[in-house]
Scaffold this active site. Structure first.
Site, short mmCIF file in Angstrom:
data_model
loop_
_atom_site.label_atom_id
_atom_site.label_comp_id
_atom_site.label_asym_id
_atom_site.label_seq_id
_atom_site.Cartn_x
_atom_site.Cartn_y
_atom_site.Cartn_z
N GLY A 1 0.78 -5.06 1.14
CA GLY A 1 -0.46 -5.17 0.38
C GLY A 1 -0.25 -5.84 -0.98
O GLY A 1 -1.18 -6.43 -1.53
N ALA B 1 0.86 -1.18 0.00
CA ALA B 1 0.00 0.00 0.00
C ALA B 1 0.90 1.23 0.00
O ALA B 1 2.07 1.16 0.38
CB ALA B 1 -0.90 -0.02 1.23
N GLU C 1 5.19 -4.89 7.12
CA GLU C 1 4.47 -3.77 7.76
C GLU C 1 4.99 -3.46 9.16
O GLU C 1 4.90 -2.33 9.63
CB GLU C 1 2.97 -4.10 7.85
CG GLU C 1 2.23 -4.02 6.52
CD GLU C 1 2.19 -5.34 5.75
OE1 GLU C 1 3.06 -6.22 6.01
OE2 GLU C 1 1.31 -5.49 4.90
N GLU D 1 -0.46 -9.43 -0.24
CA GLU D 1 -1.87 -9.74 0.09
C GLU D 1 -2.73 -9.77 -1.17
O GLU D 1 -3.61 -10.61 -1.32
CB GLU D 1 -2.39 -8.70 1.09
CG GLU D 1 -1.70 -8.84 2.45
CD GLU D 1 -1.99 -7.70 3.40
OE1 GLU D 1 -1.91 -6.51 2.98
OE2 GLU D 1 -2.32 -7.96 4.57
C1 HXC Z 1 4.99 4.32 -1.49
C2 HXC Z 1 6.87 3.38 -2.35
C3 HXC Z 1 6.54 2.13 -1.77
C4 HXC Z 1 5.33 2.07 -1.02
C5 HXC Z 1 8.40 1.91 -2.82
N1 HXC Z 1 8.04 3.20 -2.99
N2 HXC Z 1 7.51 1.25 -2.06
N3 HXC Z 1 6.10 4.46 -2.21
N4 HXC Z 1 4.61 3.18 -0.92
N5 HXC Z 1 4.91 0.93 -0.46
C6 HXC Z 1 8.72 4.24 -3.74
C7 HXC Z 1 9.96 4.74 -2.99
O1 HXC Z 1 9.60 5.71 -2.04
C8 HXC Z 1 10.77 5.32 -4.13
O2 HXC Z 1 10.26 6.59 -4.47
C9 HXC Z 1 10.46 4.38 -5.29
O3 HXC Z 1 9.24 3.72 -4.95
C10 HXC Z 1 11.52 3.31 -5.47
O4 HXC Z 1 11.74 2.67 -4.22
P1 HXC Z 1 13.20 2.50 -3.55
O5 HXC Z 1 12.99 2.26 -2.12
O6 HXC Z 1 14.09 3.63 -3.94
O7 HXC Z 1 13.68 1.18 -4.30
P2 HXC Z 1 14.65 0.04 -3.75
O8 HXC Z 1 15.83 0.66 -3.03
O9 HXC Z 1 14.91 -0.85 -4.93
O10 HXC Z 1 13.83 -0.75 -2.64
C11 HXC Z 1 12.67 -1.47 -3.02
C12 HXC Z 1 11.86 -1.86 -1.77
C13 HXC Z 1 11.57 -0.61 -0.92
C14 HXC Z 1 12.64 -2.88 -0.93
C15 HXC Z 1 10.57 -2.52 -2.27
O11 HXC Z 1 11.01 0.41 -1.77
C16 HXC Z 1 10.60 -0.84 0.20
O12 HXC Z 1 10.97 -1.34 1.24
N6 HXC Z 1 9.34 -0.39 0.00
C17 HXC Z 1 8.33 -0.45 1.04
C18 HXC Z 1 7.81 -1.86 1.23
C19 HXC Z 1 6.76 -1.94 2.34
O13 HXC Z 1 7.04 -1.56 3.48
N7 HXC Z 1 5.55 -2.37 1.98
C20 HXC Z 1 4.43 -2.43 2.94
C21 HXC Z 1 3.63 -1.17 2.88
S1 HXC Z 1 2.32 -1.16 4.06
P3 HXC Z 1 11.23 7.84 -4.77
O14 HXC Z 1 10.29 8.97 -4.98
O15 HXC Z 1 12.13 7.99 -3.60
O16 HXC Z 1 11.96 7.43 -6.01
C22 HXC Z 1 1.14 -2.12 3.36
C23 HXC Z 1 -0.12 -2.26 4.14
C24 HXC Z 1 -1.14 -3.03 3.38
O17 HXC Z 1 1.26 -2.63 2.29
C25 HXC Z 1 -2.51 -2.73 3.89
C26 HXC Z 1 -3.56 -3.26 2.94
C27 HXC Z 1 -4.97 -2.87 3.33
#
Ligand code: HXC
Length: 262
Positions: free
Chosen positions: A113, A69, A136, A116
């Site tokens: 997400g 998400a 998360e 999921e």
């Molecule tokens: C918003 C995101 C994002 C996310 C990545 N980006 N994941 N933006 N939400 N979930 C954006 C980054 O900010 C970045 O933007 C660009 O995408 C590229 O990501 P990087 O981090 O620079 O890439 P990399 O170093 O290759 O790392 C990839 C990654 C990392 C390991 C996937 O991005 C990451 O850890 N992302 C978050 C994963 C996460 O925590 N997911 C769970 C979210 S909570 P810029 O502008 O800086 O280029 C969730 C709740 C679900 O999902 C609820 C459902 C109802």
């Protein structure tokens, strides 16, 4: 209908075709914001209602199926924001209401997400570069769209706890061993494999596909005896279809069936 955050396509040559949905926010690694989930829901409903569509494939990019998400969008939300509007989760159940088979073709990150969403599909075909996880906990939250519920059913309590509590990622080989994905293929063959699976599915009778999906899903909702009864009723009901006659007549006559989809 035109979309901004997803791409849609229709593939195949037979009477039933596959609807393809590609998540398309590449700069944000397909982070799932409300607008994207609205579009995904609309596309799914439209394919499900289309008599010419036999199944749906959902995919992302080579780098990310979806990295979760949208964290930037969620960062400032209050409890009342999420509770009153049902933000984030509002759109997530649409996928579960789709009656036709839905395949997730996953390359790269399927996190939070994203994982999921893949688990809500009927089965997952993974590229060898796929990475699954529920990170998360690193954000001070927990999974909110089935990560704590569907993951243990798919991979065992031990592995689900490991992923949810440590936030570590699972690669495609581990995901296949654990039973989360149905097959792993080379990344450059992912879409070919997914389309081939979709084409096989589209070659069958839609009434039997719908019944098969309903029955397998029942296995996760009902006690065994109830599930068996449900399956038996659906099995018997299919003898009322023209396609059962066609399928069996074609086998006996050693010809390819021409299903009438009724
Ligand atoms: C918003 C995101 C994002 C996310 C990545 N980006 N994941 N933006 N939400 N979930 C954006 C980054 O900010 C970045 O933007 C660009 O995408 C590229 O990501 P990087 O981090 O620079 O890439 P990399 O170093 O290759 O790392 C990839 C990654 C990392 C390991 C996937 O991005 C990451 O850890 N992302 C978050 C994963 C996460 O925590 N997911 C769970 C979210 S909570 P810029 O502008 O800086 O280029 C969730 C709740 C679900 O999902 C609820 C459902 C109802």
């Amino acid at each position: 209908m035109s979309y901004e955050l997803i791409l849609t396509d229709v593939r195949g040559d037979g009477p039933l075709k596959a609807g393809v949905i590609t998540l398309n926010r590449p700069k944000q690694l397909n982070a799932l914001n409300d607008a994207l989930m609205d579009e995904l829901g609309a596309a799914l409903k439209s394919f499900d209602a289309d008599d010419g569509i036999g199944c749906v494939v959902i995919t992302g990019s080579e780098k990310a199926f979806a990295a979760g998400a949208d964290i930037a969008a969620m960062a400032s939300w209050s409890y009342m924001d999420v509770y009153k509007s049902d933000y984030i989760t509002r759109n997530w159940e649409t996928l579960k209401s789709v009656r036709k088979p839905v395949i997730a073709a996953v390359a790269g990150y399927a996190l939070g997400g994203g994982c999921e969403l893949a688990m809500m599909c009927d089965f997952i075909i993974a590229a060898d570069n796929a990475k699954f996880g529920q990170p998360e906990i690193k954000l001070g939250i927990i999974p909110g769209a089935g990560g704590t519920q569907r993951l243990p059913r798919a991979v065992s309590k031990a592995k689900a706890m490991d992923l949810v509590l440590t936030a570590r990622m699972m690669d495609a080989a581990e995901a296949e061993r654990a039973g989360l994905v149905s097959r792993v293929v080379p990344a450059d063959k992912l879409l070919d494999e997914a389309y081939a699976a979709a084409e096989s599915i589209c070659g069958y009778s839609l009434p039997s596909l719908l019944a098969a999906k309903e029955c397998v899903n029942r296995a996760f909702e009902a006690p065994l005896n109830e599930g068996m009864l449900f399956e038996r009723r659906a099995f018997h009901a299919l003898f009322a279809t023209e396609d059962q006659k066609e399928g069996m007549d074609a086998f006996v006559a050693k010809r390819k069936p021409a299903f009438k989809q009724q």
